[in-house]
Design an enzyme around this catalytic site. Sequence first.
Site, PDB file in Angstrom:
ATOM      1  N   GLU A  83     -10.827  -9.180   2.564  1.00  0.00           N
ATOM      2  CA  GLU A  83      -9.578  -8.822   3.241  1.00  0.00           C
ATOM      3  C   GLU A  83      -9.916  -8.673   4.712  1.00  0.00           C
ATOM      4  OE1 GLU A  83      -7.097  -5.756   1.531  1.00  0.00           O
ATOM      5  OE2 GLU A  83      -6.242  -5.289   3.499  1.00  0.00           O
ATOM      6  N   HIS A 137      -5.497   3.770  -1.899  1.00  0.00           N
ATOM      7  CA  HIS A 137      -6.844   4.104  -1.427  1.00  0.00           C
ATOM      8  C   HIS A 137      -7.136   5.530  -1.867  1.00  0.00           C
ATOM      9  CE1 HIS A 137      -9.750   4.377   2.280  1.00  0.00           C
ATOM     10  NE2 HIS A 137     -10.336   4.703   1.136  1.00  0.00           N
ATOM     11  N   GLU A 171      -8.420   0.532  -3.489  1.00  0.00           N
ATOM     12  CA  GLU A 171      -9.316   0.573  -2.322  1.00  0.00           C
ATOM     13  C   GLU A 171     -10.224   1.767  -2.487  1.00  0.00           C
ATOM     14  OE1 GLU A 171      -7.665   0.989   1.587  1.00  0.00           O
ATOM     15  OE2 GLU A 171      -6.274  -0.624   1.174  1.00  0.00           O
ATOM     16  N   ARG A 173      -6.624  12.890   0.583  1.00  0.00           N
ATOM     17  CA  ARG A 173      -5.568  13.344   1.503  1.00  0.00           C
ATOM     18  C   ARG A 173      -4.187  12.831   1.112  1.00  0.00           C
ATOM     19  NH1 ARG A 173      -7.172  10.009   6.927  1.00  0.00           N
ATOM     20  NH2 ARG A 173      -9.198  10.938   6.474  1.00  0.00           N
ATOM     21  N   THR A 180      -8.304   3.612   7.991  1.00  0.00           N
ATOM     22  CA  THR A 180      -9.540   2.820   7.974  1.00  0.00           C
ATOM     23  C   THR A 180      -9.671   2.068   9.305  1.00  0.00           C
ATOM     24  OG1 THR A 180      -9.025   2.550   5.650  1.00  0.00           O
ATOM     25  CG2 THR A 180     -10.891   1.302   6.488  1.00  0.00           C
ATOM     26  N   ASN A 203       0.867  -1.182   0.000  1.00  0.00           N
ATOM     27  CA  ASN A 203       0.000   0.000   0.000  1.00  0.00           C
ATOM     28  C   ASN A 203       0.905   1.235   0.000  1.00  0.00           C
ATOM     29  OD1 ASN A 203      -1.378   2.280   1.084  1.00  0.00           O
ATOM     30  ND2 ASN A 203      -3.052   0.946   1.682  1.00  0.00           N
ATOM     31  N   HIS A 215       1.134   6.166   1.808  1.00  0.00           N
ATOM     32  CA  HIS A 215       1.927   7.093   2.629  1.00  0.00           C
ATOM     33  C   HIS A 215       3.126   7.677   1.895  1.00  0.00           C
ATOM     34  CE1 HIS A 215      -0.847   6.816   5.744  1.00  0.00           C
ATOM     35  NE2 HIS A 215      -0.673   5.517   5.922  1.00  0.00           N
ATOM     36  N   ARG A 226      -9.122   8.250  -1.443  1.00  0.00           N
ATOM     37  CA  ARG A 226     -10.118   8.706  -0.470  1.00  0.00           C
ATOM     38  C   ARG A 226     -10.915   9.878  -0.999  1.00  0.00           C
ATOM     39  NH1 ARG A 226     -10.304   7.886   4.964  1.00  0.00           N
ATOM     40  NH2 ARG A 226      -9.001   6.203   5.734  1.00  0.00           N
ATOM     41  N   HIS A 235      -3.678  -4.432   7.632  1.00  0.00           N
ATOM     42  CA  HIS A 235      -3.821  -3.311   8.558  1.00  0.00           C
ATOM     43  C   HIS A 235      -2.967  -3.524   9.810  1.00  0.00           C
ATOM     44  CE1 HIS A 235      -5.328   0.256  10.473  1.00  0.00           C
ATOM     45  NE2 HIS A 235      -5.851   0.564   9.307  1.00  0.00           N
TER      46      HIS A 235
HETATM   47  N1  PXP Z   1      -5.691  -2.892   3.816  1.00  0.00           N
HETATM   48  C1  PXP Z   1      -6.661  -1.945   3.859  1.00  0.00           C
HETATM   49  C2  PXP Z   1      -8.012  -2.293   3.324  1.00  0.00           C
HETATM   50  C3  PXP Z   1      -6.381  -0.666   4.380  1.00  0.00           C
HETATM   51  O1  PXP Z   1      -7.362   0.267   4.421  1.00  0.00           O
HETATM   52  C4  PXP Z   1      -5.087  -0.378   4.826  1.00  0.00           C
HETATM   53  C5  PXP Z   1      -4.765   0.984   5.370  1.00  0.00           C
HETATM   54  O2  PXP Z   1      -4.973   1.957   4.430  1.00  0.00           O
HETATM   55  C6  PXP Z   1      -4.106  -1.382   4.719  1.00  0.00           C
HETATM   56  C7  PXP Z   1      -4.450  -2.633   4.242  1.00  0.00           C
HETATM   57  C8  PXP Z   1      -2.694  -1.140   5.125  1.00  0.00           C
HETATM   58  O3  PXP Z   1      -2.608  -0.870   6.491  1.00  0.00           O
HETATM   59  P1  PXP Z   1      -1.250  -0.373   7.092  1.00  0.00           P
HETATM   60  O4  PXP Z   1      -0.933   0.947   6.474  1.00  0.00           O
HETATM   61  O5  PXP Z   1      -1.528  -0.281   8.565  1.00  0.00           O
HETATM   62  O6  PXP Z   1      -0.211  -1.406   6.763  1.00  0.00           O
END
Ligand code: PXP
Length: 245
Positions: A158, A50, A77, A56, A108, A7, A10, A52, A197
Amino acid sequence: MIRLGVNIDHLATLRQARYRVPIPGVIPEPDPVSLARTCLFAGAHSITVHLREDRRHIQDDDVLRLGHECREKLNLEMAATPAMLQFALRLQPAEVCLVPENRAEVTTEGGLNAATQIQTLGPIIEKLTQSKIITSLFLDPDPRQIDAAASLQAPVIELHTGRFADANPADRPVALDQLRSAAEQAHCLKIQVNAGHGLRLSNLPELLSLPHLHTLNIGHSLVSHAINVGLEQSVRDFLLAIKKK
Ligand code: PXP
């Protein structure tokens, strides 16, 4: 082999911290799309973003560029809204993961309440499936939610691993058991099990005791780790750059 989805939200968060308003003549950095390329080159199996509602971190243009570069490895996402559905149908990513979205949340916070949203989610999943996009539902490890995924004919779920990841050591076995039961239940219903997550290098060994895991989607900690392992080199490069001849 369990697959790794990275992901990259960030990476965009870092760019937006400086370049939310474009600076004329300056190319915004870091570029999440070129870093997605690096992740794939390093062996990541898929890239998650994602998009959003409040934009952001990841922006529309990032997602469109990723669509051109690696559509077949792209997991989008998104909230289950008509606008995002239209966006996904135009983009045609390999996968869409439907997530709950709340403007006030930092990330999330919980899974989708699929059990109470069958009427809304049904047509969205149907349209995505007709368009050959694999649809996944981000769910808490709750048996009612897994049953709802089966009623909705979602091919993938997921599991939200946040409660496990944030639990103190005493509560972690219970959180892990809930994830295990949910994974077993989904597998029996022929639903693919992804998870994500809060996953970190430190909690992965415990998480890997779960059965039937297909893909782990990892963002924040992987990006933090990249800074940890790369910062030293960055300082050296800048020292070299400012060294007087
Ligand atoms: N999976 C989903 C559906 C998420 O919303 C997120 C966070 O955006 C992640 C995985 C990744 O989570 P993390 O950034 O805590 O590794």
